[in-house]
Motif scaffolding. Sequence first.
Motif, PDB file in Angstrom:
ATOM      1  N   GLU A  31       0.810  -1.213   0.000  1.00  0.00           N
ATOM      2  CA  GLU A  31       0.000   0.000   0.000  1.00  0.00           C
ATOM      3  C   GLU A  31       0.848   1.270   0.000  1.00  0.00           C
ATOM      4  O   GLU A  31       0.427   2.296  -0.552  1.00  0.00           O
ATOM      5  CB  GLU A  31      -0.965   0.006   1.188  1.00  0.00           C
ATOM      6  CG  GLU A  31      -0.331   0.070   2.564  1.00  0.00           C
ATOM      7  CD  GLU A  31      -1.367   0.174   3.665  1.00  0.00           C
ATOM      8  OE1 GLU A  31      -2.565   0.299   3.340  1.00  0.00           O
ATOM      9  OE2 GLU A  31      -0.982   0.135   4.850  1.00  0.00           O
ATOM     10  N   VAL A  32       2.033   1.221   0.582  1.00  0.00           N
ATOM     11  CA  VAL A  32       2.904   2.395   0.564  1.00  0.00           C
ATOM     12  C   VAL A  32       3.404   2.651  -0.853  1.00  0.00           C
ATOM     13  O   VAL A  32       3.404   3.795  -1.330  1.00  0.00           O
ATOM     14  CB  VAL A  32       4.087   2.227   1.535  1.00  0.00           C
ATOM     15  CG1 VAL A  32       5.060   3.407   1.397  1.00  0.00           C
ATOM     16  CG2 VAL A  32       3.591   2.130   2.974  1.00  0.00           C
ATOM     17  N   GLU A  33       3.807   1.600  -1.539  1.00  0.00           N
ATOM     18  CA  GLU A  33       4.266   1.750  -2.912  1.00  0.00           C
ATOM     19  C   GLU A  33       3.138   2.269  -3.802  1.00  0.00           C
ATOM     20  O   GLU A  33       3.360   3.113  -4.684  1.00  0.00           O
ATOM     21  CB  GLU A  33       4.787   0.415  -3.446  1.00  0.00           C
ATOM     22  CG  GLU A  33       5.295   0.464  -4.875  1.00  0.00           C
ATOM     23  CD  GLU A  33       6.455   1.433  -5.073  1.00  0.00           C
ATOM     24  OE1 GLU A  33       6.561   1.992  -6.183  1.00  0.00           O
ATOM     25  OE2 GLU A  33       7.230   1.630  -4.125  1.00  0.00           O
ATOM     26  N   ASP A  34       1.919   1.788  -3.559  1.00  0.00           N
ATOM     27  CA  ASP A  34       0.774   2.286  -4.330  1.00  0.00           C
ATOM     28  C   ASP A  34       0.548   3.776  -4.069  1.00  0.00           C
ATOM     29  O   ASP A  34       0.255   4.546  -4.991  1.00  0.00           O
ATOM     30  CB  ASP A  34      -0.488   1.508  -3.969  1.00  0.00           C
ATOM     31  CG  ASP A  34      -0.487   0.095  -4.535  1.00  0.00           C
ATOM     32  OD1 ASP A  34       0.396  -0.203  -5.360  1.00  0.00           O
ATOM     33  OD2 ASP A  34      -1.359  -0.698  -4.157  1.00  0.00           O
ATOM     34  N   ALA A  35       0.679   4.174  -2.805  1.00  0.00           N
ATOM     35  CA  ALA A  35       0.503   5.594  -2.460  1.00  0.00           C
ATOM     36  C   ALA A  35       1.577   6.448  -3.129  1.00  0.00           C
ATOM     37  O   ALA A  35       1.296   7.549  -3.626  1.00  0.00           O
ATOM     38  CB  ALA A  35       0.549   5.772  -0.949  1.00  0.00           C
ATOM     39  N   ILE A  36       2.795   5.949  -3.162  1.00  0.00           N
ATOM     40  CA  ILE A  36       3.885   6.674  -3.818  1.00  0.00           C
ATOM     41  C   ILE A  36       3.588   6.850  -5.304  1.00  0.00           C
ATOM     42  O   ILE A  36       3.763   7.935  -5.868  1.00  0.00           O
ATOM     43  CB  ILE A  36       5.220   5.931  -3.623  1.00  0.00           C
ATOM     44  CG1 ILE A  36       5.640   5.973  -2.151  1.00  0.00           C
ATOM     45  CG2 ILE A  36       6.310   6.527  -4.504  1.00  0.00           C
ATOM     46  CD1 ILE A  36       6.855   5.114  -1.830  1.00  0.00           C
ATOM     47  N   ARG A  37       3.095   5.786  -5.934  1.00  0.00           N
ATOM     48  CA  ARG A  37       2.809   5.857  -7.370  1.00  0.00           C
ATOM     49  C   ARG A  37       1.694   6.855  -7.678  1.00  0.00           C
ATOM     50  O   ARG A  37       1.796   7.649  -8.614  1.00  0.00           O
ATOM     51  CB  ARG A  37       2.423   4.473  -7.900  1.00  0.00           C
ATOM     52  CG  ARG A  37       3.587   3.515  -8.029  1.00  0.00           C
ATOM     53  CD  ARG A  37       3.225   2.363  -8.933  1.00  0.00           C
ATOM     54  NE  ARG A  37       2.198   1.522  -8.341  1.00  0.00           N
ATOM     55  CZ  ARG A  37       1.386   0.731  -9.054  1.00  0.00           C
ATOM     56  NH1 ARG A  37       1.457   0.699 -10.363  1.00  0.00           N
ATOM     57  NH2 ARG A  37       0.493  -0.023  -8.444  1.00  0.00           N
ATOM     58  N   VAL A  38       0.623   6.812  -6.889  1.00  0.00           N
ATOM     59  CA  VAL A  38      -0.496   7.726  -7.126  1.00  0.00           C
ATOM     60  C   VAL A  38      -0.071   9.175  -6.877  1.00  0.00           C
ATOM     61  O   VAL A  38      -0.412  10.081  -7.651  1.00  0.00           O
ATOM     62  CB  VAL A  38      -1.708   7.342  -6.253  1.00  0.00           C
ATOM     63  CG1 VAL A  38      -2.780   8.428  -6.324  1.00  0.00           C
ATOM     64  CG2 VAL A  38      -2.284   6.010  -6.704  1.00  0.00           C
ATOM     65  N   ASN A  39       0.681   9.412  -5.806  1.00  0.00           N
ATOM     66  CA  ASN A  39       1.159  10.769  -5.543  1.00  0.00           C
ATOM     67  C   ASN A  39       2.039  11.280  -6.678  1.00  0.00           C
ATOM     68  O   ASN A  39       1.985  12.461  -7.052  1.00  0.00           O
ATOM     69  CB  ASN A  39       1.935  10.820  -4.226  1.00  0.00           C
ATOM     70  CG  ASN A  39       1.033  10.916  -3.011  1.00  0.00           C
ATOM     71  OD1 ASN A  39      -0.181  11.064  -3.142  1.00  0.00           O
ATOM     72  ND2 ASN A  39       1.607  10.818  -1.825  1.00  0.00           N
ATOM     73  N   LYS A  40       2.852  10.405  -7.245  1.00  0.00           N
ATOM     74  CA  LYS A  40       3.720  10.808  -8.349  1.00  0.00           C
ATOM     75  C   LYS A  40       2.899  11.173  -9.582  1.00  0.00           C
ATOM     76  O   LYS A  40       3.227  12.132 -10.296  1.00  0.00           O
ATOM     77  CB  LYS A  40       4.706   9.679  -8.688  1.00  0.00           C
ATOM     78  CG  LYS A  40       5.812  10.120  -9.628  1.00  0.00           C
ATOM     79  CD  LYS A  40       6.677  11.195  -8.985  1.00  0.00           C
ATOM     80  CE  LYS A  40       7.802  11.644  -9.898  1.00  0.00           C
ATOM     81  NZ  LYS A  40       8.618  12.717  -9.291  1.00  0.00           N
ATOM     82  N   ILE A  41       1.837  10.414  -9.816  1.00  0.00           N
ATOM     83  CA  ILE A  41       0.940  10.738 -10.933  1.00  0.00           C
ATOM     84  C   ILE A  41       0.348  12.135 -10.742  1.00  0.00           C
ATOM     85  O   ILE A  41       0.327  12.952 -11.670  1.00  0.00           O
ATOM     86  CB  ILE A  41      -0.182   9.692 -11.043  1.00  0.00           C
ATOM     87  CG1 ILE A  41       0.382   8.360 -11.552  1.00  0.00           C
ATOM     88  CG2 ILE A  41      -1.301  10.179 -11.960  1.00  0.00           C
ATOM     89  CD1 ILE A  41      -0.587   7.207 -11.456  1.00  0.00           C
ATOM     90  N   ILE A  42      -0.118  12.418  -9.524  1.00  0.00           N
ATOM     91  CA  ILE A  42      -0.709  13.720  -9.235  1.00  0.00           C
ATOM     92  C   ILE A  42       0.332  14.832  -9.376  1.00  0.00           C
ATOM     93  O   ILE A  42       0.055  15.901  -9.931  1.00  0.00           O
ATOM     94  CB  ILE A  42      -1.339  13.721  -7.827  1.00  0.00           C
ATOM     95  CG1 ILE A  42      -2.539  12.763  -7.794  1.00  0.00           C
ATOM     96  CG2 ILE A  42      -1.765  15.128  -7.417  1.00  0.00           C
ATOM     97  CD1 ILE A  42      -3.131  12.572  -6.423  1.00  0.00           C
ATOM     98  N   GLU A  43       1.543  14.591  -8.888  1.00  0.00           N
ATOM     99  CA  GLU A  43       2.620  15.573  -9.030  1.00  0.00           C
ATOM    100  C   GLU A  43       2.826  15.949 -10.494  1.00  0.00           C
ATOM    101  O   GLU A  43       2.903  17.137 -10.848  1.00  0.00           O
ATOM    102  CB  GLU A  43       3.933  15.010  -8.496  1.00  0.00           C
ATOM    103  CG  GLU A  43       4.032  14.900  -6.996  1.00  0.00           C
ATOM    104  CD  GLU A  43       5.364  14.273  -6.597  1.00  0.00           C
ATOM    105  OE1 GLU A  43       6.373  14.482  -7.312  1.00  0.00           O
ATOM    106  OE2 GLU A  43       5.401  13.558  -5.586  1.00  0.00           O
TER     107      GLU A  43
END
Length: 311
Positions: free
Chosen positions: A271-283
């Motif tokens: 779930e942490v890796e998923d959160a990192i990926r989604v945040n990067k998309i938003i960035e």
Amino acid sequence: MSQQPDYQPGEFQWSFLLPQYWGIWIGIVFLMILAILPWAIQHRLAKILGNTAFKHLKSRRKTTLRNLEVCFPEWSAEEVQHNARQVFIDQMIGIFETLNAWYSPQWFKNRVSIEGLEHLQQAQAEGKGVLLLGTHSTLLDAGGYLCAQYFEPDVVYRPQNNPLLDMLIYRCRSTIYANQIDHDDMRGLIRNLKNGHAIWYSPDQDFGLKQGVMAPFFGVPAATVTAHRRLLKISKSVAIPLYFYRTGDIKDPRYHVLLEPIVDNLPSEDEVEDAIRVNKIIENQLRIAPTQYMWFHRRFKSRPEGYDEIY
């Protein structure tokens, strides 16, 4: 859990005619008048209101400046100040754009384009629901209207505390969205995903670590919601990043909808890796039009032990 009203969303109540609501009715008439003004006047008013808000809403201004400082360390102090002011102006422009979407939608004719619609169409052709991972844009419901020119979006919303205001906004949004889903109605959200709907969902705010994990956002650890992982898993739907923004001369703006490819392997086992990926998309999306985002929200308010305070 918010208290559910004893009436259906969008339902008129005779009590709305009582004197306590007259101020809201007058305000609505005023907003409708603003919606039919020429764009040149709307833009001029938005700039005045934005500058006024930047000057007087000290707490929001401070939060915006701090968010931009930590997220864009490459900006000079002057650039941070300039862009923070523009955030408030873009928010006011977005209010007029939303009024146009509600009351004067012809304004957008021949001004809208879309990229990546094939990603959504392919997913729905395969019978899959689509969770559109979006952001809290200053375009507000105007962004939903842009999307509705090409597909039928559902939206997750938070009911207004004032019942008259809630009814009026719900009715205006009903001309844009196929369905409006209360943020507490998880069953309805999952049901619509299972039925192949495309639902705009924004996982970009700090709701604490009871609903998320710490993950970098513009390189800064931030509480990041993970509810979308469960929604995707239970409904067997897919996630497609959604972004909409304004470009061009403000006197003759153009509006763009961007649908990116399906996010592979979401949710994963981490779930942490998923959160990192989604945040990067938003960035990456926000870098397209940085000031068209609601930076006045305290994105980094949750600071567990061992993390530096941001505000």
